[in-house]
Scaffold this motif. Structure first.
Motif, PDB file in Angstrom:
ATOM      1  N   GLU A 193       0.818  -1.209   0.000  1.00  0.00           N
ATOM      2  CA  GLU A 193       0.000   0.000   0.000  1.00  0.00           C
ATOM      3  C   GLU A 193       0.855   1.264   0.000  1.00  0.00           C
ATOM      4  O   GLU A 193       0.532   2.237  -0.688  1.00  0.00           O
ATOM      5  N   GLU A 194       1.950   1.251   0.760  1.00  0.00           N
ATOM      6  CA  GLU A 194       2.764   2.459   0.868  1.00  0.00           C
ATOM      7  C   GLU A 194       3.852   2.544  -0.203  1.00  0.00           C
ATOM      8  O   GLU A 194       4.282   3.634  -0.569  1.00  0.00           O
ATOM      9  N   ARG A 195       4.342   1.399  -0.663  1.00  0.00           N
ATOM     10  CA  ARG A 195       5.397   1.333  -1.676  1.00  0.00           C
ATOM     11  C   ARG A 195       6.605   2.212  -1.326  1.00  0.00           C
ATOM     12  O   ARG A 195       6.926   3.167  -2.036  1.00  0.00           O
ATOM     13  N   PRO A 196       7.299   1.907  -0.225  1.00  0.00           N
ATOM     14  CA  PRO A 196       8.489   2.692   0.121  1.00  0.00           C
ATOM     15  C   PRO A 196       9.572   2.549  -0.944  1.00  0.00           C
ATOM     16  O   PRO A 196       9.836   1.439  -1.417  1.00  0.00           O
ATOM     17  N   THR A 197      10.177   3.658  -1.344  1.00  0.00           N
ATOM     18  CA  THR A 197      11.213   3.642  -2.372  1.00  0.00           C
ATOM     19  C   THR A 197      12.581   3.461  -1.723  1.00  0.00           C
ATOM     20  O   THR A 197      12.846   3.977  -0.638  1.00  0.00           O
ATOM     21  N   LEU A 198      13.447   2.710  -2.398  1.00  0.00           N
ATOM     22  CA  LEU A 198      14.811   2.486  -1.941  1.00  0.00           C
ATOM     23  C   LEU A 198      15.769   2.808  -3.081  1.00  0.00           C
ATOM     24  O   LEU A 198      15.413   2.653  -4.256  1.00  0.00           O
ATOM     25  N   PRO A 199      16.998   3.264  -2.764  1.00  0.00           N
ATOM     26  CA  PRO A 199      17.949   3.597  -3.838  1.00  0.00           C
ATOM     27  C   PRO A 199      18.357   2.372  -4.638  1.00  0.00           C
ATOM     28  O   PRO A 199      18.479   1.273  -4.090  1.00  0.00           O
ATOM     29  N   GLN A 200      18.540   2.564  -5.922  1.00  0.00           N
ATOM     30  CA  GLN A 200      18.937   1.469  -6.803  1.00  0.00           C
ATOM     31  C   GLN A 200      20.278   0.895  -6.362  1.00  0.00           C
ATOM     32  O   GLN A 200      21.186   1.621  -5.955  1.00  0.00           O
ATOM     33  N   GLY A 201      20.382  -0.432  -6.424  1.00  0.00           N
ATOM     34  CA  GLY A 201      21.642  -1.097  -6.104  1.00  0.00           C
ATOM     35  C   GLY A 201      21.835  -1.434  -4.642  1.00  0.00           C
ATOM     36  O   GLY A 201      22.848  -2.048  -4.281  1.00  0.00           O
ATOM     37  N   CYS A 202      20.888  -1.061  -3.797  1.00  0.00           N
ATOM     38  CA  CYS A 202      21.049  -1.378  -2.375  1.00  0.00           C
ATOM     39  C   CYS A 202      20.585  -2.812  -2.102  1.00  0.00           C
ATOM     40  O   CYS A 202      19.991  -3.472  -2.953  1.00  0.00           O
ATOM     41  N   THR A 203      20.847  -3.288  -0.897  1.00  0.00           N
ATOM     42  CA  THR A 203      20.459  -4.634  -0.469  1.00  0.00           C
ATOM     43  C   THR A 203      19.432  -4.528   0.647  1.00  0.00           C
ATOM     44  O   THR A 203      19.624  -3.756   1.596  1.00  0.00           O
ATOM     45  N   LEU A 204      18.354  -5.284   0.516  1.00  0.00           N
ATOM     46  CA  LEU A 204      17.285  -5.267   1.514  1.00  0.00           C
ATOM     47  C   LEU A 204      17.104  -6.671   2.083  1.00  0.00           C
ATOM     48  O   LEU A 204      16.792  -7.615   1.362  1.00  0.00           O
ATOM     49  N   TYR A 205      17.318  -6.802   3.381  1.00  0.00           N
ATOM     50  CA  TYR A 205      17.062  -8.058   4.077  1.00  0.00           C
ATOM     51  C   TYR A 205      15.631  -8.041   4.600  1.00  0.00           C
ATOM     52  O   TYR A 205      15.151  -7.029   5.107  1.00  0.00           O
ATOM     53  N   LYS A 206      14.957  -9.186   4.491  1.00  0.00           N
ATOM     54  CA  LYS A 206      13.572  -9.282   4.943  1.00  0.00           C
ATOM     55  C   LYS A 206      13.296 -10.692   5.420  1.00  0.00           C
ATOM     56  O   LYS A 206      14.052 -11.626   5.107  1.00  0.00           O
ATOM     57  N   ASP A 207      12.230 -10.861   6.193  1.00  0.00           N
ATOM     58  CA  ASP A 207      11.872 -12.202   6.622  1.00  0.00           C
ATOM     59  C   ASP A 207      10.801 -12.763   5.699  1.00  0.00           C
ATOM     60  O   ASP A 207      10.379 -12.121   4.736  1.00  0.00           O
ATOM     61  N   LYS A 237      19.649 -24.668   5.486  1.00  0.00           N
ATOM     62  CA  LYS A 237      19.540 -24.324   6.903  1.00  0.00           C
ATOM     63  C   LYS A 237      20.684 -23.412   7.330  1.00  0.00           C
ATOM     64  O   LYS A 237      20.487 -22.453   8.081  1.00  0.00           O
ATOM     65  N   GLU A 238      21.889 -23.715   6.836  1.00  0.00           N
ATOM     66  CA  GLU A 238      23.046 -22.891   7.175  1.00  0.00           C
ATOM     67  C   GLU A 238      22.890 -21.485   6.595  1.00  0.00           C
ATOM     68  O   GLU A 238      23.217 -20.483   7.251  1.00  0.00           O
ATOM     69  N   ALA A 239      22.373 -21.402   5.342  1.00  0.00           N
ATOM     70  CA  ALA A 239      22.139 -20.094   4.723  1.00  0.00           C
ATOM     71  C   ALA A 239      21.105 -19.297   5.524  1.00  0.00           C
ATOM     72  O   ALA A 239      21.264 -18.090   5.725  1.00  0.00           O
ATOM     73  N   ASN A 240      20.059 -19.970   5.990  1.00  0.00           N
ATOM     74  CA  ASN A 240      19.044 -19.295   6.805  1.00  0.00           C
ATOM     75  C   ASN A 240      19.627 -18.774   8.117  1.00  0.00           C
ATOM     76  O   ASN A 240      19.289 -17.685   8.574  1.00  0.00           O
ATOM     77  N   ARG A 241      20.529 -19.566   8.720  1.00  0.00           N
ATOM     78  CA  ARG A 241      21.154 -19.132   9.969  1.00  0.00           C
ATOM     79  C   ARG A 241      22.008 -17.885   9.742  1.00  0.00           C
ATOM     80  O   ARG A 241      22.026 -16.965  10.566  1.00  0.00           O
ATOM     81  N   LEU A 242      22.720 -17.852   8.620  1.00  0.00           N
ATOM     82  CA  LEU A 242      23.551 -16.689   8.306  1.00  0.00           C
ATOM     83  C   LEU A 242      22.697 -15.441   8.094  1.00  0.00           C
ATOM     84  O   LEU A 242      23.033 -14.351   8.570  1.00  0.00           O
ATOM     85  N   ILE A 243      21.578 -15.606   7.381  1.00  0.00           N
ATOM     86  CA  ILE A 243      20.683 -14.478   7.151  1.00  0.00           C
ATOM     87  C   ILE A 243      20.096 -13.991   8.473  1.00  0.00           C
ATOM     88  O   ILE A 243      20.020 -12.785   8.735  1.00  0.00           O
ATOM     89  N   SER A 244      19.713 -14.922   9.340  1.00  0.00           N
ATOM     90  CA  SER A 244      19.145 -14.544  10.643  1.00  0.00           C
ATOM     91  C   SER A 244      20.165 -13.814  11.505  1.00  0.00           C
ATOM     92  O   SER A 244      19.821 -12.880  12.238  1.00  0.00           O
ATOM     93  N   SER A 245      21.438 -14.232  11.413  1.00  0.00           N
ATOM     94  CA  SER A 245      22.479 -13.572  12.210  1.00  0.00           C
ATOM     95  C   SER A 245      22.699 -12.139  11.756  1.00  0.00           C
ATOM     96  O   SER A 245      23.126 -11.284  12.535  1.00  0.00           O
ATOM     97  N   VAL A 246      22.393 -11.851  10.475  1.00  0.00           N
ATOM     98  CA  VAL A 246      22.493 -10.492   9.968  1.00  0.00           C
ATOM     99  C   VAL A 246      21.241  -9.698  10.326  1.00  0.00           C
ATOM    100  O   VAL A 246      21.304  -8.545  10.760  1.00  0.00           O
ATOM    101  N   ARG A 247      20.078 -10.325  10.159  1.00  0.00           N
ATOM    102  CA  ARG A 247      18.805  -9.647  10.402  1.00  0.00           C
ATOM    103  C   ARG A 247      18.563  -9.341  11.874  1.00  0.00           C
ATOM    104  O   ARG A 247      17.687  -8.537  12.212  1.00  0.00           O
ATOM    105  N   VAL A 248      19.342  -9.946  12.781  1.00  0.00           N
ATOM    106  CA  VAL A 248      19.114  -9.709  14.207  1.00  0.00           C
ATOM    107  C   VAL A 248      19.313  -8.245  14.563  1.00  0.00           C
ATOM    108  O   VAL A 248      18.810  -7.766  15.586  1.00  0.00           O
ATOM    109  N   VAL A 249      20.009  -7.509  13.687  1.00  0.00           N
ATOM    110  CA  VAL A 249      20.210  -6.074  13.910  1.00  0.00           C
ATOM    111  C   VAL A 249      18.872  -5.368  14.092  1.00  0.00           C
ATOM    112  O   VAL A 249      18.714  -4.517  14.985  1.00  0.00           O
TER     113      VAL A 249
END
Length: 304
Positions: A193-207, A237-249
């Motif tokens: 609904e809101e469609r937040p804009t992000l700069p091109q080339g950035c990285t977005l972590y999400k669950d 599973k290992e890839a998911n753990r790595l992503i979670s360790s980053v997303r904990v921020v």
């Protein structure tokens, strides 16, 4: 009776009462004073006690202490009034005057998150790393039947409101705060609904709650869902753990926002749009603390 001159030298107590250290409080004081003077000019006269009595919040330091104390500890208004030697009606009045002054001071300092999703990209650094997540807050059960149904969250089994936040992973600053929605609304639907804009080339972590949210020109990273009736491989599973360790921020940042108990405890205020204002101010106070303490840490490292 709580006064700034009494508590400013008690470091642990002062942080517990305001969420700020004394240097952070004093850094904010000039901006708060300017915002207060602007409010007075707009209102034409200063709010005051009955004729013949001295103002209860006499100094600008006590005014800032009052509103920070309210946001940090979130007492009942009767308790707040007792602690600052005023009536409950006066406490309510000062809350809804000084919250706007506090917001304006944080805006002047540049610590409020961006609220307009259409211009968000222009405020962010290119090639940055960001993380998006939702945070839900309980509210009192509305008296109106339609409002009860609107704000009932099946996930939390209670009535709640929700916001999405976008956090800079490198600075840990809250860059964007969505509008405040009913708790049952899905995180991804808020984004759609809101469609937040992000700069091109950035990285977005999400669950996985943002499955299918793929902004154009943005690299998105999220954990892989377990297939129905199957198991993830050890590599997945290992890839998911790595992503979670980053997303904990983002979880740490949300915990920082909720140092203000006004956005952690059950929200009791019924004034229109105050739930949204409280969350915006709580994010601004987190950004202020984070900015000041990162500067202190950097200067300490350089000195060493």
């Amino acid at each position: 009776m709580i006064r700034y001159d009494v508590v400013k030298h008690q470091a642990e107590l002062f942080r517990s009462m305001t969420s700020l250290d004394t240097p952070e409080f004093e850094k904010m004081l000039d901006y708060f004073r300017s915002a207060w003077m602007a409010y007075r000019k707009e209102a034409y006269k200063e709010p005051h006690s009955p004729v013949g009595r001295k103002p209860i919040l006499e100094t600008i330091e006590d005014k800032l202490l009052f509103i920070l104390f309210y946001f940090k500890t979130y007492p009942l208004q009767e308790v707040l009034a007792f602690q600052f030697d005023m009536s409950q009606s006066q406490a309510c009045y000062w809350i809804h005057v000084l919250d706007k002054v506090l917001r304006k001071a944080l805006a002047s300092m540049g610590h409020l998150p961006e609220r307009d999703p259409s211009i968000l990209a222009s405020t962010l650094s290119e090639n940055g790393r960001f993380v998006i997540d939702g945070t839900e807050r309980r509210i009192q059960r509305p008296k109106d039947n339609e409002e009860q149904q609107k704000y009932y969250s099946g996930k939390k089994k209670t009535h709640s409101v929700k916001n999405n936040v976008i956090v800079n992973m490198d600075t840990r600053m809250v860059e964007h705060l969505s509008g405040t929605c009913e708790g049952k609304k899905h995180d991804k639907k808020i984004c759609d609904e809101e469609r937040p804009t992000l700069p091109q080339g950035c990285t977005l972590y999400k669950d996985t709650g943002y499955q299918g949210y793929e902004p154009e020109g943005i690299e998105t990273i999220q954990p892989k869902k377990k297939p129905r009736g199957k198991e993830l491989t050890d590599e997945e599973k290992e890839a998911n753990r790595l992503i979670s360790s980053v997303r904990v921020v983002v979880e740490h940042v949300i915990s920082g926002i909720k140092r203000c108990r006004i956005v952690k405890d059950i929200f009791r205020n019924t004034k229109d749009k105050f739930a949204d204002l409280a969350m915006e101010i709580a994010c601004g106070l987190h950004n202020l603390r984070n900015h000041c303490r990162s500067l202190v840490a950097t200067s300490t490292c350089v000195f060493r």
